[in-house]
Each structure stands twice: as structure tokens, then as C-alpha cells.
Design an enzyme around this catalytic site. Structure first.
Site: not given
Ligand code: GLU
Length: 438
Positions: A124
Site C-alpha cells: 500500500k
Molecule cells: N485499493 C484497493 C484495495 O484496497 C485496490 C487495490 C488494487 O487493485 O491493487 O483493495
């Protein structure tokens, strides 16, 4: 303010030695891992590895405001695990972003990717800023500098960012372009959630909400209940909340409450979700809000979560269902559209009270699943029809939902513990097969 941001200001950047600290989001998140690990009889050496993020990067991002002043924001990228493949996860722009929060979100991505069996680890990123206070030009400069600062550690085989709270397909386009300019090569697979015209996937924008809907339908089927006529409250009206509300309404559910960070709205007769989405699109200024939507009563955040309903979808931020409001929740089914909306204390109270919770790592995994499809399409250079994407998404989620449901049934645990058990087993399998390079 409709969405609770309590404790965010108090969060400290988490050093590895502080990881288990109760007050931190990551410290809380680890509780869920521990509960599942206890049912799995894990080797403590392996457990120790899984409780530490592989890499935590903090960067300073200098950029120029439109008035000529220079501002410096702090950005992060945490790559929690590479055991099953390149790290994967979104980038969040929000005033509450901290190293602790980004670490918790990267931790959740690890289990989310594993529980739906994607060949990814977890990551993240984030920048501590208020994107609603920045112009489009400022956001572009900020994003390009953020991308340039993490350029060595991202890429289709290293770590693949995507949108999260406060970012969107345009943000991904800027990251992709910045990386392509530096590499002097077209690199669509460096991010997912891109606009279609530069290698995005059909169905990606709707994927998270579609996944929440598929998970709710799967749970109701197992419980012998029907979605048609069920009453639903959705907290958060961004990408996830608005699309979940729209898809559930299309399938015959009655949406009796919705809310965003500025307001909450309730209507026992059902809220017109198409009108609510049109109301947001018509808002031309930065404050895209449900405020002023006609035909519903105004409510507060706590009232919204506690409204009488069958299904509750927290689709905003962390720490919304806490020990202070858990006893007042009326829903029999909660589907976590957001990451980490339920604190461990509230989770215990709700579960003991007989509420079924579809945990975040499963309920909102539709987004990253279609991100995986996008990454695969970018690498092939061949793009699928939307119906093909949606069918594959349904297959992946149904199959893994069934695996989690079955694990919960056979081990007599909650769906959350079962989801972690399925995911932890898969990560450990990859980790131990590869062995430790030491
Ligand atoms: N931000 C989204 C999540 O928390 C998508 C993450 C992604 O597609 O890599 O799942």
C-alpha cells in the site's frame, strides 16, 4: 462530519518494534492474524516473518503549489509481502495517512490477494494530504514526484500500485506516464485501475462494488435469505459505496441509508441511488457531496450505522464499528466494503451477538481481482470484453467465498478468522516452498 476519523490524529508512525501496540491500526490488524494463526498450529518462526512488513519506505515530496510556493508532503510505500508474487495495493491520498495506517493496509492486501488466490503479495502507498484542497495541476505534480521517488521499487514484476481513497484512474495515468518517461518505454503494467484508453481493464471501475455485491449474494444464499426486498445501509459514497448501492438496488434491495464524509441520509421507502449518483456528478466544485439531495431525511454518522436494516455496508474508512456502537447495530449481515472498518473489540461483540460479517479481505477483493485481470491483459497486450471480466470476477469470488464459508463451518469460526486461515495457509505454502534466503 459523517465519517468518523477518531484516533487518526493520535496515530504515531509505527516503528517495527511498536508493531503490536494496541492503539495503532496495524497493532489492531495483527489481532485478526493472531486469532487465525491460533487455529492453524503454525511454526512460530514462520509466524514471526509474517508479522513483519518486508519493506517500509518514507519519502518527502516537494512540489510547487499553483501560487508558486513550495510545499513538502510525506509519502509512503509499504511492501508487506512478496511471497506469492509482486507486491500489490493502492495509493491513498488523505489527511489521516501515516506509516502505521499504510502498513496495516499493506498487511490487509497480503491476505486479500491470497484469500482470492491471486499471484500477488501485498502493498500500500499513501501521501498525507487533503486532495480536496489541491487543484488538478497540483495533484498532477504531487503524483508525478511521488511516482519518481518510488520508481526503483515499483514495476509489473516488483510492486503494482492502484487507486484507493482519494486517488482515481487519472492518478494512475500520471504514475504510468511518469514511469514510462523515465524508462523510455511504454509500461502499462506498472499500475492498475488506469483509464481504458491507456491499458485499463473494462469492469475495473465497478469491480470493488460488484465484488461486495457478489459476496453479499453468496452469503445470503448460504443463509437461505433473499436480496430482493432486503433493506441496506451503505456508509461511504465514493467508488465502492456508490457502486455497491447501485448494484444492490438493481437487484431488488431497498437502500434505506447512505452517507458520505459530509452528511448521512435516510429514507424508509428507499433512496433513489441513480438520482444520488447523478447529484454527485452534478456537483461541479471540489466538495462532491450528497448534501442537498432531495427526498431523504438528514441523519448523523452514528445514526446512519445504527439505522434498522438487514445489511450494513461500511464502505468508508477504518474504525467505524467500535465497541461504542457495536451493540446498537441492527443488521444481521455486514459486508466490509472498506478496509478495516471494524475494530477487534466490535468484531467480537457483533460476532457473539450473531451478526455475520463478510470481512474486508474477502468482501472488497473484487477490486484487486480485476486489477489482476488488468495486469494480465497489459502483459498480453490483449483486452477482454466487459462480460468476460465480470464472469471471471464472479468465478474467482464465488469459488473462494465457498472455501472460506466451508472453513468457517468446519472449524466453527467466524468468516473473518476463516478468511485469514485460508489466506495464511496459502502464503505459508509459498513462503516455505521458496525457503528463506539467508
Ligand atoms: N485499493 C484497493 C484495495 O484496497 C485496490 C487495490 C488494487 O487493485 O491493487 O483493495
Amino acid at each position: 462530519m459523517a465519517i468518523i476519523t477518531r484516533a487518526r490524529k493520535a496515530r504515531k508512525a509505527t516503528a517495527i518494534s511498536q508493531q503490536a501496540e494496541e492503539a495503532s491500526v496495524f497493532g489492531e490488524a495483527i489481532n485478526y492474524f493472531d486469532a487465525a494463526a491460533a487455529s492453524l498450529d503454525l511454526n512460530p518462526n514462520v509466524t514471526r516473518i509474517l508479522k513483519h512488513p518486508s519493506r517500509q519506505v518514507i519519502i518527502s515530496i516537494p512540489f510547487q503549489l499553483d501560487n508558486g510556493d513550495l510545499e513538502v508532503f510525506t509519502g509512503y510505500r509499504v511492501q508487506y509481502s512478496f511471497a506469492r508474487g509482486p507486491a500489490k495495493g493502492g495509493v491513498r491520498y488523505h489527511p489521516g495517512v501515516s506509516l502505521d495506517e499504510v502498513t496495516a493496509l499493506a498487511f490487509w492486501m497480503t491476505w486479500k490477494c491470497a484469500v482470492v488466490d491471486l499471484p500477488f503479495g501485498g502493498a500500500k502507498g499513501g501521501v498525507t494530504c487533503d486532495p480536496t484542497k489541491l487543484s488538478v495541476n497540483e495533484l498532477e505534480r504531487l503524483t508525478r514526484r511521488y511516482a519518481a521517488e518510488i520508481i526503483e521499487i515499483i514495476g509489473p514484476d516488483k510492486d503494482v500500485p492502484a487507486p484507493d481513497v482519494g486517488t482515481n484512474p487519472q492518478t494512475m495515468a500520471w504514475i504510468m506516464d511518469t514511469v514510462s518517461m523515465h524508462h523510455r518505454a511504454h509500461t502499462p503494467g506498472v499500475v492498475t485501475g488506469k483509464p481504458l484508453c491507456i491499458g485499463g481493464s473494462r469492469g475495473r471501475v465497478e469491480a470493488t462494488g460488484r465484488g461486495v455485491t457478489i459476496a453479499i449474494e453468496a452469503a445470503l444464499e448460504k443463509m437461505g435469505k433473499s436480496l430482493a426486498g432486503a433493506t441496506v445501509v451503505v456508509q461511504g459514497f465514493g467508488n465502492v459505496g456508490s457502486i455497491t448501492a447501485k448494484l444492490l438496488a438493481e437487484r431488488g434491495a431497498k437502500i434505506v441509508g447512505i452517507g458520505d464524509q459530509f452528511t448521512g441520509l435516510s429514507n424508509k421507502g428507499g433512496i433513489d441511488i441513480t438520482a444520488a449518483i447523478a447529484h454527485l456528478s452534478a456537483t461541479t466544485n471540489k466538495r462532491r457531496s450528497l448534501e442537498g439531495l432531495a427526498g431523504s431525511e438528514q441523519t448523523t454518522n452514528s445514526d446512519l450505522l445504527e439505522l434498522p436494516c438487514d445489511i450494513l455496508v461500511p464502505a468508508a474508512l477504518e474504525d467505524q464499528l467500535t465497541q461504542d456502537n457495536a451493540a446498537n447495530i441492527k443488521a444481521y449481515l455486514i459486508a466490509e466494503g472498506a478496509n478495516g472498518p471494524t475494530t477487534p473489540a466490535a468484531d467480537r461483540m457483533l460476532t457473539e451477538g450473531g451478526v455475520t460479517i463478510i470481512p474486508d479481505i474477502l468482501a472488497n477483493a473484487g477490486g484487486v481481482t480485476v486489477s489482476y485481470f488488468e495486469w494480465a491483459q497489459d502483459r498480453m497486450g490483449y483486452y477482454w470484453r466487459e462480460s468476460e471480466v465480470n464472469d471471471k470476477l464472479r468465478d474467482v469470488l464465488r469459488e473462494n467465498f465457498d472455501a472460506v464459508w466451508e472453513t468457517a463451518r468446519s472449524h466453527k469460526t467466524s468468516l473473518r478468522t476463516a478468511a485469514y486461515m485460508v489466506a495464511i495457509r496459502r502464503v505459508i505454502d509459498s513462503l516455505t516452498t521458496r525457503g528463506i534466503y539467508a
